[in-house]
Design a protein around this motif. Structure first.
Motif, PDB file in Angstrom:
ATOM      1  N   MET A   1      40.616  20.326 -36.082  1.00 43.80           N
ATOM      2  CA  MET A   1      39.862  21.437 -35.526  1.00 43.80           C
ATOM      3  C   MET A   1      38.580  20.930 -34.864  1.00 43.80           C
ATOM      4  O   MET A   1      38.203  21.399 -33.802  1.00 43.80           O
ATOM      5  N   ARG A   2      37.967  19.946 -35.481  1.00 41.92           N
ATOM      6  CA  ARG A   2      36.745  19.392 -34.887  1.00 41.92           C
ATOM      7  C   ARG A   2      37.043  18.729 -33.546  1.00 41.92           C
ATOM      8  O   ARG A   2      36.233  18.805 -32.623  1.00 41.92           O
ATOM      9  N   HIS A   3      38.203  18.097 -33.443  1.00 43.09           N
ATOM     10  CA  HIS A   3      38.611  17.473 -32.181  1.00 43.09           C
ATOM     11  C   HIS A   3      38.780  18.545 -31.097  1.00 43.09           C
ATOM     12  O   HIS A   3      38.360  18.353 -29.950  1.00 43.09           O
ATOM     13  N   ILE A   4      39.365  19.658 -31.453  1.00 36.19           N
ATOM     14  CA  ILE A   4      39.572  20.755 -30.507  1.00 36.19           C
ATOM     15  C   ILE A   4      38.225  21.298 -30.044  1.00 36.19           C
ATOM     16  O   ILE A   4      38.018  21.534 -28.847  1.00 36.19           O
ATOM     17  N   ILE A   5      37.309  21.491 -30.963  1.00 37.39           N
ATOM     18  CA  ILE A   5      35.985  22.004 -30.605  1.00 37.39           C
ATOM     19  C   ILE A   5      35.244  21.001 -29.722  1.00 37.39           C
ATOM     20  O   ILE A   5      34.549  21.373 -28.774  1.00 37.39           O
ATOM     21  N   GLU A   6      35.425  19.717 -29.990  1.00 38.02           N
ATOM     22  CA  GLU A   6      34.808  18.689 -29.150  1.00 38.02           C
ATOM     23  C   GLU A   6      35.364  18.749 -27.727  1.00 38.02           C
ATOM     24  O   GLU A   6      34.626  18.599 -26.755  1.00 38.02           O
ATOM     25  N   GLU A   7      36.660  18.992 -27.584  1.00 40.26           N
ATOM     26  CA  GLU A   7      37.255  19.145 -26.251  1.00 40.26           C
ATOM     27  C   GLU A   7      36.643  20.342 -25.530  1.00 40.26           C
ATOM     28  O   GLU A   7      36.359  20.274 -24.334  1.00 40.26           O
ATOM     29  N   ALA A   8      36.424  21.419 -26.245  1.00 37.73           N
ATOM     30  CA  ALA A   8      35.799  22.598 -25.647  1.00 37.73           C
ATOM     31  C   ALA A   8      34.382  22.279 -25.178  1.00 37.73           C
ATOM     32  O   ALA A   8      33.960  22.731 -24.115  1.00 37.73           O
ATOM     33  N   ARG A   9      33.664  21.479 -25.945  1.00 37.07           N
ATOM     34  CA  ARG A   9      32.305  21.088 -25.559  1.00 37.07           C
ATOM     35  C   ARG A   9      32.287  20.258 -24.279  1.00 37.07           C
ATOM     36  O   ARG A   9      31.320  20.293 -23.530  1.00 37.07           O
ATOM     37  N   VAL A  10      33.345  19.525 -24.041  1.00 34.37           N
ATOM     38  CA  VAL A  10      33.436  18.718 -22.825  1.00 34.37           C
ATOM     39  C   VAL A  10      33.705  19.611 -21.613  1.00 34.37           C
ATOM     40  O   VAL A  10      33.139  19.413 -20.540  1.00 34.37           O
ATOM     41  N   ILE A  11      34.552  20.613 -21.776  1.00 29.98           N
ATOM     42  CA  ILE A  11      34.939  21.501 -20.680  1.00 29.98           C
ATOM     43  C   ILE A  11      33.836  22.500 -20.334  1.00 29.98           C
ATOM     44  O   ILE A  11      33.586  22.793 -19.166  1.00 29.98           O
ATOM     45  N   LEU A  12      33.156  23.005 -21.333  1.00 26.77           N
ATOM     46  CA  LEU A  12      32.240  24.125 -21.169  1.00 26.77           C
ATOM     47  C   LEU A  12      31.117  23.898 -20.152  1.00 26.77           C
ATOM     48  O   LEU A  12      30.873  24.779 -19.324  1.00 26.77           O
ATOM     49  N   PRO A  13      30.418  22.770 -20.141  1.00 20.64           N
ATOM     50  CA  PRO A  13      29.329  22.624 -19.153  1.00 20.64           C
ATOM     51  C   PRO A  13      29.794  22.758 -17.701  1.00 20.64           C
ATOM     52  O   PRO A  13      29.100  23.372 -16.886  1.00 20.64           O
ATOM     53  N   GLY A  14      30.954  22.222 -17.390  1.00 15.98           N
ATOM     54  CA  GLY A  14      31.469  22.347 -16.026  1.00 15.98           C
ATOM     55  C   GLY A  14      31.781  23.780 -15.657  1.00 15.98           C
ATOM     56  O   GLY A  14      31.479  24.242 -14.554  1.00 15.98           O
ATOM     57  N   VAL A  15      32.375  24.500 -16.593  1.00 13.92           N
ATOM     58  CA  VAL A  15      32.721  25.896 -16.340  1.00 13.92           C
ATOM     59  C   VAL A  15      31.448  26.733 -16.214  1.00 13.92           C
ATOM     60  O   VAL A  15      31.345  27.602 -15.348  1.00 13.92           O
ATOM     61  N   GLN A  16      30.451  26.447 -17.037  1.00 13.50           N
ATOM     62  CA  GLN A  16      29.193  27.180 -16.967  1.00 13.50           C
ATOM     63  C   GLN A  16      28.452  26.881 -15.657  1.00 13.50           C
ATOM     64  O   GLN A  16      27.859  27.780 -15.063  1.00 13.50           O
ATOM     65  N   ALA A  17      28.507  25.638 -15.202  1.00 15.06           N
ATOM     66  CA  ALA A  17      27.873  25.292 -13.928  1.00 15.06           C
ATOM     67  C   ALA A  17      28.548  26.043 -12.786  1.00 15.06           C
ATOM     68  O   ALA A  17      27.878  26.574 -11.888  1.00 15.06           O
ATOM     69  N   LEU A  18      29.873  26.096 -12.817  1.00 13.26           N
ATOM     70  CA  LEU A  18      30.616  26.843 -11.806  1.00 13.26           C
ATOM     71  C   LEU A  18      30.187  28.310 -11.821  1.00 13.26           C
ATOM     72  O   LEU A  18      29.944  28.902 -10.768  1.00 13.26           O
ATOM     73  N   PHE A  19      30.082  28.876 -12.992  1.00  9.75           N
ATOM     74  CA  PHE A  19      29.654  30.272 -13.125  1.00  9.75           C
ATOM     75  C   PHE A  19      28.277  30.468 -12.503  1.00  9.75           C
ATOM     76  O   PHE A  19      28.036  31.442 -11.793  1.00  9.75           O
ATOM     77  N   GLY A  20      27.376  29.538 -12.742  1.00  8.81           N
ATOM     78  CA  GLY A  20      26.030  29.623 -12.167  1.00  8.81           C
ATOM     79  C   GLY A  20      26.051  29.606 -10.647  1.00  8.81           C
ATOM     80  O   GLY A  20      25.386  30.420  -9.993  1.00  8.81           O
ATOM     81  N   PHE A  21      26.830  28.707 -10.070  1.00  2.79           N
ATOM     82  CA  PHE A  21      26.938  28.653  -8.613  1.00  2.79           C
ATOM     83  C   PHE A  21      27.567  29.925  -8.047  1.00  2.79           C
ATOM     84  O   PHE A  21      27.155  30.423  -7.006  1.00  2.79           O
ATOM     85  N   GLN A  22      28.567  30.444  -8.750  1.00  2.00           N
ATOM     86  CA  GLN A  22      29.201  31.680  -8.301  1.00  2.00           C
ATOM     87  C   GLN A  22      28.203  32.838  -8.310  1.00  2.00           C
ATOM     88  O   GLN A  22      28.194  33.666  -7.409  1.00  2.00           O
ATOM     89  N   THR A  23      27.392  32.888  -9.338  1.00  4.43           N
ATOM     90  CA  THR A  23      26.427  33.972  -9.477  1.00  4.43           C
ATOM     91  C   THR A  23      25.361  33.902  -8.394  1.00  4.43           C
ATOM     92  O   THR A  23      24.987  34.922  -7.806  1.00  4.43           O
ATOM     93  N   ILE A  24      24.880  32.706  -8.108  1.00  5.41           N
ATOM     94  CA  ILE A  24      23.836  32.524  -7.100  1.00  5.41           C
ATOM     95  C   ILE A  24      24.308  32.935  -5.708  1.00  5.41           C
ATOM     96  O   ILE A  24      23.537  33.443  -4.901  1.00  5.41           O
ATOM     97  N   ALA A  25      25.577  32.743  -5.424  1.00  6.32           N
ATOM     98  CA  ALA A  25      26.116  33.006  -4.086  1.00  6.32           C
ATOM     99  C   ALA A  25      25.859  34.428  -3.606  1.00  6.32           C
ATOM    100  O   ALA A  25      25.629  34.651  -2.413  1.00  6.32           O
ATOM    101  N   VAL A  26      25.877  35.394  -4.494  1.00  9.85           N
ATOM    102  CA  VAL A  26      25.715  36.786  -4.060  1.00  9.85           C
ATOM    103  C   VAL A  26      24.309  37.073  -3.549  1.00  9.85           C
ATOM    104  O   VAL A  26      24.102  38.072  -2.859  1.00  9.85           O
ATOM    105  N   PHE A  27      23.353  36.219  -3.850  1.00  8.64           N
ATOM    106  CA  PHE A  27      21.979  36.423  -3.396  1.00  8.64           C
ATOM    107  C   PHE A  27      21.709  35.778  -2.040  1.00  8.64           C
ATOM    108  O   PHE A  27      20.615  35.877  -1.503  1.00  8.64           O
TER     109      PHE A  27
END
Length: 144
Positions: A1-27
């Motif tokens: 389970m810890r390995h799975i959570i570690e994989e999520a930690r690796v993926i999450l920053p990229g997805v969050q950065a994408l979300f940030g860029f998507q949000t900024i675009a509307v302005f």
């Protein structure tokens, strides 16, 4: 389970950065000039990325809710959520590609082709290729 959570930690920053860029675009002033269908694609892409973020973050919440007591069912569900998050992420990236190409070229056929091509590439790399590799390993009599 810890390995799975570690994989999520690796993926999450990229997805969050994408979300940030998507949000900024509307302005952006340029966003207001887009056709309504391109704006709708952007909003739908944003929604799919939010879905991916929720799916990637769920295993850690689930694990903490159960006070760190992992079991086989939790591990299977968590692995499914993280792998499953790639599908809405691929959709969000494809919709963003459509929107960007449309903003640059204003040519609908190229925009559609770019979005569909992006989706097909990501599905091939994230789902088809690993499935093929797993079948190849299993066919040779080894466990993955």
């Amino acid at each position: 389970m810890r390995h799975i959570i570690e994989e999520a930690r690796v993926i999450l920053p990229g997805v969050q950065a994408l979300f940030g860029f998507q949000t900024i675009a509307v302005f952006s002033e340029r966003f207001a000039e887009l056709a309504n269908y391109a704006k709708a694609c952007h909003v739908l892409g944003l929604a799919t990325v939010v879905t991916a973020i929720a799916m990637v973050m769920t295993p850690a919440v689930y694990y903490r809710t159960c006070h760190g007591q992992a079991n086989r069912r939790m591990a299977r569900l968590s692995a499914w959520l993280i792998r499953g998050a790639l599908l809405p992420l691929a959709g969000g990236l494809a919709l963003d590609m459509f929107t960007v190409v449309h903003a640059v070229t204003e040519w609908l056929p190229l925009s559609l082709l770019s979005g569909a091509g992006t989706f097909a590439l990501l599905i091939a790399l994230w789902f088809v290729l690993p499935t093929h590799a797993r079948r190849h390993v299993l066919a040779r009599g080894r466990t993955p």
